[in-house]
Design an enzyme around this catalytic site. Structure first.
Site, PDB file in Angstrom:
ATOM      1  N   ALA A  63      48.671  43.857  36.989  1.00  0.00           N
ATOM      2  CA  ALA A  63      47.570  42.908  36.794  1.00  0.00           C
ATOM      3  C   ALA A  63      46.612  43.049  37.971  1.00  0.00           C
ATOM      4  O   ALA A  63      47.006  43.501  39.046  1.00  0.00           O
ATOM      5  CB  ALA A  63      48.134  41.499  36.734  1.00  0.00           C
ATOM      6  N   GLY A 102      52.378  44.479  35.582  1.00  0.00           N
ATOM      7  CA  GLY A 102      51.753  44.429  34.262  1.00  0.00           C
ATOM      8  C   GLY A 102      51.577  45.813  33.657  1.00  0.00           C
ATOM      9  O   GLY A 102      51.517  45.952  32.423  1.00  0.00           O
ATOM     10  N   GLU A 105      54.816  46.493  32.129  1.00  0.00           N
ATOM     11  CA  GLU A 105      54.944  45.568  30.989  1.00  0.00           C
ATOM     12  C   GLU A 105      54.120  46.068  29.803  1.00  0.00           C
ATOM     13  O   GLU A 105      54.533  45.954  28.646  1.00  0.00           O
ATOM     14  CB  GLU A 105      54.505  44.153  31.411  1.00  0.00           C
ATOM     15  CG  GLU A 105      55.520  43.503  32.370  1.00  0.00           C
ATOM     16  CD  GLU A 105      55.020  42.196  32.970  1.00  0.00           C
ATOM     17  OE1 GLU A 105      53.907  42.210  33.552  1.00  0.00           O
ATOM     18  OE2 GLU A 105      55.722  41.183  32.865  1.00  0.00           O
ATOM     19  N   GLU A 125      56.359  42.402  41.367  1.00  0.00           N
ATOM     20  CA  GLU A 125      55.725  41.086  41.537  1.00  0.00           C
ATOM     21  C   GLU A 125      56.390  40.234  42.607  1.00  0.00           C
ATOM     22  O   GLU A 125      55.744  39.413  43.261  1.00  0.00           O
ATOM     23  CB  GLU A 125      55.738  40.330  40.195  1.00  0.00           C
ATOM     24  CG  GLU A 125      54.762  40.854  39.149  1.00  0.00           C
ATOM     25  CD  GLU A 125      55.294  41.992  38.307  1.00  0.00           C
ATOM     26  OE1 GLU A 125      56.316  42.602  38.697  1.00  0.00           O
ATOM     27  OE2 GLU A 125      54.694  42.298  37.262  1.00  0.00           O
TER      28      GLU A 125
HETATM   29  C1  3H9 Z   1      51.305  41.623  37.978  1.00  0.00           C
HETATM   30  O1  3H9 Z   1      51.221  42.686  37.431  1.00  0.00           O
HETATM   31  C2  3H9 Z   1      51.578  40.329  37.267  1.00  0.00           C
HETATM   32  C3  3H9 Z   1      52.005  40.511  35.848  1.00  0.00           C
HETATM   33  O2  3H9 Z   1      53.401  40.661  35.761  1.00  0.00           O
HETATM   34  C4  3H9 Z   1      51.714  39.275  35.025  1.00  0.00           C
HETATM   35  C5  3H9 Z   1      50.312  38.902  34.836  1.00  0.00           C
HETATM   36  C6  3H9 Z   1      50.138  37.772  33.888  1.00  0.00           C
HETATM   37  N1  3H9 Z   1      45.072  44.565  41.781  1.00  0.00           N
HETATM   38  O3  3H9 Z   1      47.639  50.242  47.992  1.00  0.00           O
HETATM   39  P1  3H9 Z   1      46.445  51.117  48.037  1.00  0.00           P
HETATM   40  C7  3H9 Z   1      43.716  47.982  45.381  1.00  0.00           C
HETATM   41  S1  3H9 Z   1      51.067  41.495  39.644  1.00  0.00           S
HETATM   42  C8  3H9 Z   1      43.929  44.665  42.470  1.00  0.00           C
HETATM   43  O4  3H9 Z   1      45.747  51.291  49.325  1.00  0.00           O
HETATM   44  P2  3H9 Z   1      48.089  53.410  47.491  1.00  0.00           P
HETATM   45  C9  3H9 Z   1      44.053  47.841  46.839  1.00  0.00           C
HETATM   46  O5  3H9 Z   1      43.748  46.556  47.308  1.00  0.00           O
HETATM   47  C10 3H9 Z   1      50.700  43.137  40.182  1.00  0.00           C
HETATM   48  N2  3H9 Z   1      43.707  45.629  43.406  1.00  0.00           N
HETATM   49  O6  3H9 Z   1      46.762  52.555  47.423  1.00  0.00           O
HETATM   50  C11 3H9 Z   1      43.185  48.917  47.461  1.00  0.00           C
HETATM   51  O7  3H9 Z   1      41.871  48.413  47.537  1.00  0.00           O
HETATM   52  P3  3H9 Z   1      40.920  48.848  48.741  1.00  0.00           P
HETATM   53  C12 3H9 Z   1      51.885  44.012  40.244  1.00  0.00           C
HETATM   54  C13 3H9 Z   1      44.695  46.475  43.651  1.00  0.00           C
HETATM   55  O8  3H9 Z   1      47.785  54.690  46.834  1.00  0.00           O
HETATM   56  C14 3H9 Z   1      43.204  50.023  46.408  1.00  0.00           C
HETATM   57  O9  3H9 Z   1      43.569  49.386  45.184  1.00  0.00           O
HETATM   58  N3  3H9 Z   1      51.535  45.275  40.812  1.00  0.00           N
HETATM   59  C15 3H9 Z   1      45.904  46.417  42.962  1.00  0.00           C
HETATM   60  O10 3H9 Z   1      48.640  53.392  48.872  1.00  0.00           O
HETATM   61  C16 3H9 Z   1      44.180  51.128  46.714  1.00  0.00           C
HETATM   62  O11 3H9 Z   1      45.456  50.542  46.947  1.00  0.00           O
HETATM   63  C17 3H9 Z   1      51.611  45.502  42.132  1.00  0.00           C
HETATM   64  O12 3H9 Z   1      52.014  44.670  42.898  1.00  0.00           O
HETATM   65  C18 3H9 Z   1      46.088  45.410  41.991  1.00  0.00           C
HETATM   66  N4  3H9 Z   1      47.214  45.287  41.271  1.00  0.00           N
HETATM   67  O13 3H9 Z   1      49.141  52.615  46.591  1.00  0.00           O
HETATM   68  C19 3H9 Z   1      51.162  46.869  42.612  1.00  0.00           C
HETATM   69  N5  3H9 Z   1      46.718  47.401  43.422  1.00  0.00           N
HETATM   70  O14 3H9 Z   1      40.801  50.330  48.650  1.00  0.00           O
HETATM   71  C20 3H9 Z   1      50.217  46.734  43.768  1.00  0.00           C
HETATM   72  C21 3H9 Z   1      46.013  48.061  44.356  1.00  0.00           C
HETATM   73  O15 3H9 Z   1      39.686  48.080  48.499  1.00  0.00           O
HETATM   74  N6  3H9 Z   1      49.706  47.992  44.197  1.00  0.00           N
HETATM   75  N7  3H9 Z   1      44.790  47.519  44.493  1.00  0.00           N
HETATM   76  O16 3H9 Z   1      41.656  48.404  49.984  1.00  0.00           O
HETATM   77  C22 3H9 Z   1      50.414  48.902  44.912  1.00  0.00           C
HETATM   78  O17 3H9 Z   1      51.593  48.751  45.142  1.00  0.00           O
HETATM   79  C23 3H9 Z   1      49.697  50.104  45.439  1.00  0.00           C
HETATM   80  O18 3H9 Z   1      48.316  49.812  45.446  1.00  0.00           O
HETATM   81  C24 3H9 Z   1      49.893  51.413  44.644  1.00  0.00           C
HETATM   82  C25 3H9 Z   1      48.949  52.502  45.222  1.00  0.00           C
HETATM   83  C26 3H9 Z   1      51.351  51.859  44.786  1.00  0.00           C
HETATM   84  C27 3H9 Z   1      49.558  51.226  43.186  1.00  0.00           C
END
Ligand code: 3H9
Length: 690
Positions: A63, A102, A105, A125
């Site tokens: 998400a 998400g 999911e 999450e």
């Molecule tokens: C969810 O899914 C809830 C659902 O179950 C239910 C809903 C109803 N959203 O980490 P990076 C941005 S909760 C918005 O440096 P990497 C991040 O801020 C979500 N932005 O890259 C950064 O921005 P900036 C569950 C996001 O290659 C840029 O993307 N998912 C999101 O080192 C690059 O990120 C997670 O918790 C996001 N979801 O790692 C996964 N994700 O460049 C969260 C990233 O402006 N994400 N951004 O600073 C991660 O773990 C890592 O970003 C990922 C890539 C492994 C994907």
């Protein structure tokens, strides 16, 4: 018509491609684009199956976290996913990169999943203080079973493609680089075979097995009680999986929704979401663009093979960088090398690395007692004794030997980096790289920017931190830099409080209950009182304990006595010392402090010092201070760090308590004018950025 979605038909397979950089987060545009793609596919009678795939570096990473707390926009993720699950033709998620939260999911609402061998899947999450809120807690147990689902969702770990395949999360693996064509072939096969539309929600075999089995959940709770302490999400995740096991799907989803919203609105989750973005901010320096010049670092020299130097070296060895390790004597060098080897062998025993990796890493070390061996290094870090004359001497020597363009770094924790830099002919090449002990474990790396430090050095250090798995935080020069400076005041107040008659045990308990792994006195006993008290001539409780050869857990106990199982009881000797030192200093006796008072007297000064650090421009943003405390001092992540936490308490409340404490105990509590100003203007401390 969405501009982030492409719909194509190939051999009767409808391919929906989403491209929403950087990580294809499922914000409202992506959700609408997916819905539109499915609608187009369903409207096309030539489409026999659907492939959902992403462009860019990853499948949906979850998400869009920036949307949390804002007014909802339709369709919500659960609404969208219910919608796509009604597909009358088979749908196949084609996964590369990381299918997280998400994102996974979404894939679990498709009928099948194919992934590249390098792909990962997870429901992280929990790290945001949340639970998977779009069916993840109900669907994963239906595929992997209850025990595996409990472990995967409460840990939030990323599951490799191979494991996901063996667990049944993925149905097939594609060839690396051929995901799209392999997914289309997979879809063609499914369509030709007229394979069933497998809806995960209908699967019962794994959850049925544990229906009514309370023991499995209780045992899991008990086993992980320590790990989950203070967090709200793990318990709710367990309750969701219980619901998945015992209730019909629809009721389980309703329970998941309810508990998700509870977490979503909680301060702890807000704190963890703040930390997620704060962590990603630290490497952004306003006057240094991301693509600014940087230097190549392929060879590293470390001076000093003691605990710190050895730990620092391990970081580079772990990342595959060769390290020249310098000591004054062969004996010291041998000791240092044997500690590094022992650390690696312990990791191998725990299964974290292989025996072969131990040897590979050890082979990357070139031990030496000759400074001339530093001549070829791109980066030279000194980790020698913490006194200015010694540091200057080392930098003077290195200056004569290091090649042009080498980065000269000091691991000093308190000393003036500018003075150190001035002892060389190249202050623009000098930087502080402040590791936290144990240096191979603690995730914080403070990057200290001297008056003359080149911006290319800072850019290089930021990138290097990422390469060795550390979180960088930029600090200007001051005594103690960011983390040590703000946390030292907590120690000072803890010392003052015990002299005023408050029991060290009470202080430790309150700090533990706040969420730290241990209190300040337990921490000192663990680290060693000789280490903590080094360099101070003042008569303190710690110095008196050391004088009686009470060095903490390693020798004779410290503030506490320890039995053979390391169970601690407050030491009568320590209590006598406390009374003696207090009476010598003639301190006011105010032993009645409840938990709230202890928190105010120990942690409000940390907030206050943080405000000073910001006001002086030592930190470039408040959230960097929070990250420094979380990563360097294990400040509980669900409090968001001292700056975020201060906002949750209320700055006006903190200022007025500091004023009262100043009246009672003096200027250690004088509120920073900057904090007073923010409070008066009703501003948030955690949002301050220079
Ligand atoms: C969810 O899914 C809830 C659902 O179950 C239910 C809903 C109803 N959203 O980490 P990076 C941005 S909760 C918005 O440096 P990497 C991040 O801020 C979500 N932005 O890259 C950064 O921005 P900036 C569950 C996001 O290659 C840029 O993307 N998912 C999101 O080192 C690059 O990120 C997670 O918790 C996001 N979801 O790692 C996964 N994700 O460049 C969260 C990233 O402006 N994400 N951004 O600073 C991660 O773990 C890592 O970003 C990922 C890539 C492994 C994907």
């Amino acid at each position: 018509m969405s501009d982030i979605m492409k719909f194509e038909v190939e051999n009767g397979i409808g391919v929906i491609t989403i491209n929403s950089p950087p990580v294809n987060a499922l914000g409202v545009n992506a959700r609408r684009a997916i819905a539109e793609g499915f609608e187009q596919a369903w409207a096309d009678t030539s489409v026999n199956a659907i492939v959902l795939i992403c462009d860019g570096r990853t499948f949906f990473a979850g998400a869009d976290i920036t949307e949390f707390g804002k007014p909802p926009q339709q369709p919500s993720l659960p609404e969208l996913l219910e919608f796509i699950e009604t597909s009358p033709v088979p749908s196949i998620a084609a996964i590369h990169g990381t299918a997280l939260g998400g994102g996974l999911e979404t894939a679990l609402h498709c009928h099948y999943r194919i992934a590249t061998p390098s792909a990962k899947a997870g429901l992280p999450e929990v790290n945001l203080g949340l639970l998977p809120g779009a069916g993840g807690t109900q669907r994963l147990p239906r595929i992997v079973g209850v025990p595996a689902a409990l472990e995967i969702i409460t840990s939030g770990r990323h599951v490799s493609a191979a494991e996901a395949l063996s667990l049944g999360i993925f149905d097939a693996l594609a060839e690396e680089g051929k995901l799209r064509e392999n997914a289309i072939s997979f879809a063609l096969k499914i369509a030709e075979e007229d394979a069933p539309l497998v809806r995960v929600r209908d699967r019962q075999e794994h959850v049925e097995k544990h229906r009514g089995d309370q023991q499995i959940f209780d045992a899991f709770r008990k086993k992980n009680a320590r790990k989950f302490r203070g967090f709200e999400a793990p318990e709710r995740i367990i309750r969701c999986i219980e619901a998945a096991t015992n209730l019909p799907y629809e009721e389980g989803v309703a329970e998941e929704r309810r508990l998700f919203m509870e977490l979503h609105d909680s301060i702890k989750s807000k704190a963890q979401r703040y930390v997620f973005f704060a962590e990603r901010q630290t490497s952004k320096v306003p006057d240094i663009p991301k693509d600014a010049p940087k230097r190549d670092v392929n060879r590293v020299g470390v001076i000093g093979a003691g605990t710190m130097g050895g730990g620092i070296a391990m970081n580079f060895l772990n990342a595959g960088l060769p390290v020249t390790l310098i000591e004054q004597s062969q004996d010291a060098l041998d000791r240092g090398l044997s500690v590094i080897r022992k650390n690696y062998e312990n990791s191998a025993k725990k299964g974290r690395i292989s025996g072969e990796q131990v040897e590979q890493r050890m082979a990357l070390i070139s031990p030496s007692t000759d400074y001339n061996d530093l001549a070829d290094q791109d980066l030279i870090i000194e980790a020698v004794f913490e006194t200015m004359p010694i540091k200057k001497d080392v930098f003077g020597k290195v200056d004569k030997i290091a090649k042009d363009g080498a980065i000269l770094a000091s691991n000093t924790s308190y000393l003036d980096l500018d003075e150190i830099a001035a002892s060389t002919s190249r202050p623009q090449d000098v930087i502080g790289l402040h590791f936290f002990s144990p240096a191979n474990v603690m995730p914080l790396l403070e990057i200290v920017r001297g008056q003359k430090t080149g911006t290319d050095l800072i850019n290089t250090a930021m990138k290097l931190a990422k390469r060795i798995g550390k979180t960088p935080v930029l600090s200007r020069v001051c005594h103690g830099f960011i983390a040590n400076r703000v946390m030292t005041v907590r120690g000072k107040q803890a010392d003052a409080m015990i002299l005023q008659g408050v029991s060290p045990e009470d202080i430790d308990r309150v700090i533990y209950d706040y969420g730290f792994a241990m209190g300040p006195f337990q921490m000192r006993d663990l680290v060693g009182l000789d280490v903590i008290g080094r360099g101070s001539n003042e008569k303190t409780v710690a110095s008196e304990l050391v004088a009686r050869d009470r060095l903490g857990q390693k020798k004779n106990g410290g503030y506490y006595d320890y039995d053979e199982n390391r169970k601690a009881t407050l030491s009568p000797i320590a209590m006598d010392i406390i009374r003696d030192v207090a009476s010598e200093k003639g301190l006011k006796h105010t032993p009645d402090a409840d938990a709230q008072e202890i928190i105010a007297r120990l942690l409000y000064p940390v907030v206050n010092e943080g405000a000073r650090v910001l006001d002086e421009g030592v930190a470039i943003r408040a959230s960097d201070i929070d990250i420094a405390c979380i990563k360097g001092y294990n400040w509980p992540v669900y409090r968001g760090g001292p700056m975020f936490w201060a906002d949750t308490v209320g700055l006006d409340k903190i200022v007025s308590k500091l004023n009262a404490l100043e009246k009672e105990f003096g200027d250690a509590f004088t509120p920073s004018p900057f904090l007073v100003k923010l409070a008066a203007e009703g501003k948030k401390l955690s949002e301050v950025s220079l």
